[in-house]
Design a protein around this motif. Structure first.
Motif, PDB file in Angstrom:
ATOM      1  N   THR A  27      21.576  96.005  85.187  1.00  0.00           N
ATOM      2  CA  THR A  27      20.299  96.773  85.259  1.00  0.00           C
ATOM      3  C   THR A  27      20.131  97.499  83.775  1.00  0.00           C
ATOM      4  N   GLN A  76      15.548  96.444  90.520  1.00  0.00           N
ATOM      5  CA  GLN A  76      16.359  96.051  91.631  1.00  0.00           C
ATOM      6  C   GLN A  76      16.325  96.809  92.805  1.00  0.00           C
ATOM      7  N   ASP A 130      15.311  92.028  88.491  1.00  0.00           N
ATOM      8  CA  ASP A 130      16.748  92.400  88.485  1.00  0.00           C
ATOM      9  C   ASP A 130      17.172  92.306  90.026  1.00  0.00           C
TER      10      ASP A 130
HETATM   11 MG    MG Z   1      22.087  96.421  88.683  1.00  0.00          MG
END
Ligand code: MG
Ligand code: DGT
Length: 242
Positions: free
Chosen positions: A48, A89, A169
């Motif tokens: 990330t 994410q 992500d």
């Molecule tokens: Mg991550």
């Protein structure tokens, strides 16, 4: 004309403000338009963090992040936002209608473009199931929408802007395997000219990527195609078996 969206990381090292140790060290790779680059690695490996450097959520400590040869530190935020769509994410939805959420990156998108993006993101049925359709209200934080639906609406939002670069992500993890496969197939057809960077947990999500980077403890420990990594990378084999 030459396709746009070439992403290059040149010897990038990154430390969070105030932290002592770098979370990314000597990261170098190139992602080309028309291709899919995947990043895989255990939790905390730095995936990330890595993808957050392109839209400049943070700036690098040393090295360069370039978009079509220009360091992103020399671009203004609006240029980067119009050229790079990141699906985070933890996708966020605003309180407001689905339409409002989808138009976020491109206020002048047509309804057809919205429905087209929803179809690709496998979210069309979800939006059609209520008569309010695109006017359906999303509660603050998207709490009246499931995790998988949030992910799909967030993917649709990214598609609406038609960027040169997509960053996903871990965007497919809340989907069942069949929906994941359908979505990626539709996505592939819609993102043919773009650069696609996918962070994934599941190997099945990225097995067909043009190149896979295996990240461990902030470093790229192996790279190659799925078949190459099965032969050469113990770290990749571990992920496959997990
Ligand atoms: Mg991550
Ligand atoms: P995941 O999503 O659980 O699979 O993990 P990754 O690979 O996305 O890891 P990432 O980039 O979130 O975290 C890498 C390292 O950086 C990890 O040791 C936690 C640390 N870290 C992440 N975000 C921050 C932050 O905002 N501040 C500080 N100081 N450290 C952070």
């Amino acid at each position: 004309a030459e396709k746009k969206g070439r992403v290059e990381f040149r010897d990038v090292t990154f430390k969070y403000p105030g932290a002592e140790a770098p979370v990314l060290s000597n990261i170098s790779f190139t992602a080309e338009p028309g291709k899919t680059l995947a990043i895989i690695g255990s939790t905390g490996a730095g995936k990330t963090t890595l993808v957050s450097l392109l839209p400049r959520l943070y700036d690098v400590a040393s090295g360069d992040v370039l978009l079509d040869g220009v360091p992103v530190t020399k671009m203004d935020a609006s240029e980067i936002t119009s050229r790079v769509s990141a699906v985070p994410q933890k996708p966020y939805l605003f309180s407001g209608t689905i339409e409002h959420n989808l138009r976020f990156g491109k206020p002048d998108a047509t309804d057809d473009e919205l429905w087209d993006a929803l179809e690709t993101a496998q979210a069309k049925g979800f939006v059609e199931e209520k008569s309010s359709g695109l006017n359906r209200r999303i509660a603050q934080g998207g709490t009246n929408v499931s995790g998988g639906q949030r992910q799909r609406l967030s993917i649709a939002r990214a598609l609406v802007t038609k960027p040169n670069v997509y960053l996903f992500d871990d965007s497919f993890s809340a989907l069942d395997v069949a929906t994941d496969a359908r979505l990626r197939k539709a996505l592939k057809a819609k993102t043919r000219d773009a650069t696609v960077i996918i962070v994934a947990q599941r190997v099945s999500t990225i097995a067909d990527a043009d190149e896979i980077l295996v990240l461990d403890n902030g470093r790229i420990v192996d790279r190659g195609t799925h078949d190459e990594l099965l032969e050469t990378s113990p770290t990749y084999q571990e992920i496959v078996e997990s």
